[in-house]
Design an enzyme around this catalytic site. Structure first.
Site, PDB file in Angstrom:
ATOM      1  NE  ARG A   1       4.165  15.651   4.502  1.00  0.00           N
ATOM      2  CZ  ARG A   1       5.490  15.775   4.815  1.00  0.00           C
ATOM      3  NH1 ARG A   1       6.287  16.700   4.152  1.00  0.00           N
ATOM      4  NH2 ARG A   1       6.069  14.814   5.304  1.00  0.00           N
TER       5      ARG A   1
ATOM      6  NE  ARG B   1       5.642   9.983   3.566  1.00  0.00           N
ATOM      7  CZ  ARG B   1       5.152  11.123   4.250  1.00  0.00           C
ATOM      8  NH1 ARG B   1       5.164  12.318   3.873  1.00  0.00           N
ATOM      9  NH2 ARG B   1       4.322  10.807   5.448  1.00  0.00           N
TER      10      ARG B   1
ATOM     11  CB  CYS C   1      -4.020  35.250  11.497  1.00  0.00           C
ATOM     12  SG  CYS C   1      -4.184  36.518  10.323  1.00  0.00           S
ATOM     13  CD  GLU C   2      -3.559  29.509  13.915  1.00  0.00           C
ATOM     14  OE1 GLU C   2      -2.548  29.219  14.692  1.00  0.00           O
ATOM     15  OE2 GLU C   2      -4.857  29.585  13.696  1.00  0.00           O
TER      16      GLU C   2
ATOM     17  CD  GLU D   1      -2.310  -1.202   2.718  1.00  0.00           C
ATOM     18  OE1 GLU D   1      -1.896  -0.547   3.607  1.00  0.00           O
ATOM     19  OE2 GLU D   1      -3.390  -1.980   2.978  1.00  0.00           O
ATOM     20  N   PRO D   2       1.736   1.370  -0.991  1.00  0.00           N
ATOM     21  CG  PRO D   2       2.921   1.469  -3.189  1.00  0.00           C
ATOM     22  CD  PRO D   2       1.849   0.753  -2.340  1.00  0.00           C
TER      23      PRO D   2
HETATM   24  C1  LIG Z   1      -1.116   5.954   5.411  1.00  0.00           C
HETATM   25  C2  LIG Z   1      -1.284   4.400   5.024  1.00  0.00           C
HETATM   26  C3  LIG Z   1      -0.484   3.784   4.016  1.00  0.00           C
HETATM   27  C4  LIG Z   1       0.471   4.633   3.106  1.00  0.00           C
HETATM   28  O1  LIG Z   1       1.609   5.322   3.756  1.00  0.00           O
HETATM   29  P1  LIG Z   1       2.841   5.922   2.915  1.00  0.00           P
HETATM   30  O2  LIG Z   1       3.654   6.082   4.167  1.00  0.00           O
HETATM   31  O3  LIG Z   1       2.237   6.982   2.255  1.00  0.00           O
HETATM   32  O4  LIG Z   1       3.343   4.730   1.998  1.00  0.00           O
HETATM   33  C5  LIG Z   1      -0.579   2.487   3.922  1.00  0.00           C
HETATM   34  N1  LIG Z   1      -1.539   1.680   4.529  1.00  0.00           N
HETATM   35  C6  LIG Z   1      -2.150   2.098   5.595  1.00  0.00           C
HETATM   36  C7  LIG Z   1      -3.095   1.425   6.120  1.00  0.00           C
HETATM   37  C8  LIG Z   1      -1.972   3.816   5.784  1.00  0.00           C
HETATM   38  O5  LIG Z   1      -2.887   3.957   6.817  1.00  0.00           O
END
Ligand SMILES: *Cc1c(COP(=O)(O)O)cnc(C)c1O
Length: 419
Positions: A314, A278, A343-344, A275-276
């Site tokens: 971020r 970033r 305004c922070e 599940e990539p």
């Molecule tokens: C956020 C998340 C990701 C992705 O994470 P990255 O650091 O963006 O690769 C994958 N799986 C789950 C369950 C997440 O919550």
């Protein structure tokens, strides 16, 4: 590697000068490079070439823009979603329902039902009761829900505490020592096809060691579950691979990650899911903003830009670092603070940073803003919602429009008794 580079002294996204986008779309604006997204998707998959049966699901929360998802769908990616809203985006982008994984610690009953009705490929369960409810909802529909248990391996990911998810005290996953008994109880339920386990220990990981430690615990759990007579056919190894934000940073590459995965999982005999988020999207996007004022400061001048923390959260949220570059660098440098108009005092993108010398009207970009950027934007201070542009070669398109304060106001209402 990305496709934002200087040509004739000016920063381009692929073959499009960023100044042209600023002139035609305005600022602040996110600009994504399709070639970079495609490259990252391919490099990630190639890194796992030695691993049989791989399924890649892009973590939509990193960048849910429909055009971005469309590019990744074309690259063969499915989606990891954490809400029905994200599921709808994945489906709208052309991803198949069977390629969608539903993660998240707080799926509502209505969301579970909607995801069943859509026929998604997998539910990652966070607690036993969620499995019981899902089994019931599936049985009512004459369905069997494909599911895995997300376990918390109690591993310190060594990343920022706000993006750490795999320590025992984090809210995510089931305690790994309780997983076998919970698995045994849920596996008996008609309506559920409990077929494996999932793990995700955090984001922006810059060492493979915690991942390897977590995967080894998962491997031991798979053996234990099989010894107890369960069929384990699917393991979801989550996301989390870090990216370089600062010049000179070299986090593990997808090839390094793939080699580790191949070694650790070689005897598992399961379909592996990833599940990539970033690592696919971060360096495929920049946040472009224009200098409004250069305000003298006590130690360093304040470069006040038209983009702010509501557009890119971020830095304020995680003390994140984004490289700052002028779109037309003069070659001269100054040390300055870069801040937005909100305004922070946390609305500061860079402090005492050596940057290109800029003046009012100049354009700058914050690099590596393609993940967890626009997706977290808000309209705080009644600023418009920031637009997004996708470039591919010499083409570009506005793929999310700037939503004006008037449009947001039109959804608000002053009740009769106040009129
Ligand atoms: C956020 C998340 C990701 C992705 O994470 P990255 O650091 O963006 O690769 C994958 N799986 C789950 C369950 C997440 O919550």
């Amino acid at each position: 590697m990305d496709y934002f580079a200087l040509q004739n002294g000016e920063l381009y996204a692929e073959d499009v000068p960023l100044s042209r986008i600023a002139g035609e779309v305005g600022t602040p604006v996110y600009v994504y490079s399709a070639a970079t997204l495609r490259r990252h998707a391919r490099v990630f998959r190639e890194g796992l070439a030695a691993v049989p049966r791989v399924h890649c699901a892009f973590a939509i929360k990193a960048n849910p823009n429909l055009a971005v998802l469309r590019v990744l769908a074309q690259e063969g990616f499915g989606a990891d979603v954490v809400s029905v809203g994200e599921m709808k985006r994945a489906l709208a982008s052309g991803m198949a329902a069977k390629d969608i994984v539903f993660s998240g610690v707080g799926k509502s009953r209505a969301e579970l039902a909607a995801a069943l009705d859509a026929g998604i490929g997998q539910f990652n369960l966070e607690l036993e009761e969620e499995g019981v409810v899902l089994a019931q909802l599936a049985a009512e529909r004459g369905m069997t829900a494909p599911a895995v248990l997300r376990v918390n391996p109690d591993v310190d990911a060594g990343t920022h505490e706000k993006i750490s998810t795999g320590k025992a005290e984090n809210k995510f996953g089931l305690p790994i020592d309780q997983a076998p008994e919970i698995f045994a109880r849920l596996a008996k339920l008609p309506g559920l096809n409990l077929r494996g386990v999932a793990v995700h220990i955090g984001s922006q990981l810059t060492s493979l060691d915690p991942l390897e430690a977590a995967f080894n615990r998962i491997g031991a759990l798979v053996r234990e579950l099989r010894a107890a007579g369960h069929a384990v056919t699917h393991v979801d190894l989550g996301g989390g691979l870090g990216v370089p934000y600062r010049p000179g940073e070299e986090p593990p590459s997808p090839a390094d990650f793939g080699a580790m995965v191949a070694r650790v999982t070689k005897d598992w005999d399961v379909a592996l899911m990833f599940e990539p988020g970033r690592v696919i999207a971060a360096n495929a996007g920049v946040f472009m903003t224009q200098v409004l004022w250069v305000k003298p400061g006590v130690t360093h001048p304040w470069v006040i830009v038209d983009g702010a923390m509501n557009d890119l959260a971020r830095v304020a949220m995680y003390d994140a670092y984004h490289a700052v570059e002028a779109v037309r660098p003069s070659g001269e440098m100054i040390t300055a603070n870069v801040a937005g108009p909100v305004c922070e005092s946390s609305d500061v993108f860079a402090k005492a940073r050596k940057i290109d010398t800029v003046k009012t009207g100049d354009l700058i970009v914050l690099r590596s803003a393609g993940a967890y950027g626009a997706t977290m934007a808000s309209t705080y201070n009644s600023r418009p919602l920031v637009p997004e542009v996708l470039v591919e070669g010499a083409n570009y398109a506005v793929v999310a429009g700037r939503i004006a304060a008037e449009t947001i106001m039109s959804e608000e209402n002053v009740p009769d008794w106040l009129k």
